[in-house]
Design an enzyme around this catalytic site. Structure first.
Site, PDB file in Angstrom:
ATOM      1  N   GLU A 116       1.140  -1.082  -0.037  1.00 46.26           N
ATOM      2  CA  GLU A 116      -0.166  -0.086   0.012  1.00 46.26           C
ATOM      3  C   GLU A 116       0.832   1.398  -0.033  1.00 46.26           C
ATOM      4  OE1 GLU A 116      -3.543  -0.265   2.493  1.00 46.26           O
ATOM      5  OE2 GLU A 116      -2.665  -2.256   3.157  1.00 46.26           O
ATOM      6  N   SER A 152      -6.473  -2.467   1.873  1.00 46.76           N
ATOM      7  CA  SER A 152      -6.846  -1.799   0.465  1.00 46.76           C
ATOM      8  C   SER A 152      -7.277  -2.763  -0.526  1.00 46.76           C
ATOM      9  CB  SER A 152      -5.525  -1.138  -0.240  1.00 46.76           C
ATOM     10  OG  SER A 152      -5.478  -0.006   0.620  1.00 46.76           O
TER      11      SER A 152
END
Length: 308
Positions: free
Chosen positions: A17, A143
């Site tokens: 991420e 995510s």
């Protein structure tokens, strides 16, 4: 304005991420500097951690492994630098979706039915047990990285293989398709506040990485459309879910709703995104808290060893 001293905004890092974290951190840094805070960017992927010794406080805008899983929190504890968000244990547990589910289930919170997968799993039996569609995800990624939706019989093994590239722990989870919601938290102890619920309506098949960060056609409803009494009930349950993991400072709890209106708690985010697509700033804005006010409030809650 409180004098926070010299503040490190931790961003980037080494996780999958990284790009999202760079975006979050840049926005946090700019907002703090606009408020007159002596804040500087610090990327642990590019600098040695001992360089943090000159800072008085840290705002953690890292996401995923090494930033949200208790590792950076442990380093900051050893260096006696107060930091934002949850402590070592809560961060580690919150990053692990499997152990989060076990804790929530132990205190009676509703969660989607799930099965842990490995190379020896009977994939056909799991499909029948959970029903289709179902979701497959790495236990310790965020995510929506490595997440896939299994719609048809016989597809589960391929979905497991895709998730297993990111994590040795892989979860198959019952599909709960009546709506996806999130509740942002900010505060400490008895002053912890659950912000207005957001309903997420992606244009994609589900709320994947693309829908979260790259598309502009994902719809966010706040007010979320639930009755006032139901929203207050779910906000209180989300607050309980946050607290039972030992979380503090700020964060986010996600839940799903089935077609009959029953809520199932999904996961916690102890270092939420702060990009222009992120959910905590949206909820804060509806609650009358600007982005600048939000980052200062979060920074003011920075703690060390659980003490302000």
């Amino acid at each position: 304005m409180t004098d926070f001293g010299k503040v490190a905004v931790l961003l980037g890092g080494k996780s999958a991420e990284r790009e999202v974290s760079l975006n979050s951190g840049a926005r946090v840094l700019a907002a703090l500097q606009r408020q007159g805070v002596d804040a500087q960017a610090f990327d642990p992927a590019e600098r040695k951690l001992d360089e943090l010794a000159v800072f008085d406080r840290a705002f953690i805008a890292l996401h995923g492994r090494y930033g949200e899983d208790g590792t950076i929190q442990g380093a900051l504890e050893l260096m006696h630098i107060p930091y934002t968000g949850s402590g070592v244990l809560a961060s580690a547990v919150g990053m692990d979706k499997w152990r989060t589910k076990l804790l929530w289930r132990s205190v009676g919170l509703a969660i989607p039915e799930f099965v842990m997968l490995d190379a020896h799993s009977d994939f056909d039996a799991v499909e029948k047990q959970l029903g289709l569609p179902l979701f497959v995800k790495p236990a310790c990624e965020g995510s929506s990285i490595g997440v896939s939706m299994v719609r048809h019989a016989g597809e589960l093994r391929a979905a497991w293989l895709a998730a297993a590239r990111h994590d040795s722990l892989v979860i198959a989870e019952q599909g709960v398709l009546g709506g996806e919601y999130t509740v942002a938290m900010i505060g400490e102890g008895d002053t912890m506040q659950a912000l207005p619920i957001i309903k997420i309506e992606p244009a994609t098949e589900f709320y994947d990485y693309e829908a979260k960060y790259l598309r502009d056609d994902t719809s966010y409803r706040c007010p979320c459309g639930l009755s006032e009494s139901r929203e207050l009930e779910l906000r209180a349950q989300a607050l309980d879910a946050f607290r039972v993991l030992g979380c503090r400072g700020w964060g986010r709890v996600d839940f799903l709703m089935d077609e009959q209106g029953k809520a199932y708690f999904l996961e916690v985010n102890t270092s939420p995104g702060m990009t222009d697509h992120s959910l905590v700033p949206m909820a804060a804005r509806v609650a009358g808290i600007s982005y600048e006010q939000l980052v200062v409030r979060v920074l003011a809650l920075a703690t060390l060893g659980g003490k302000a």
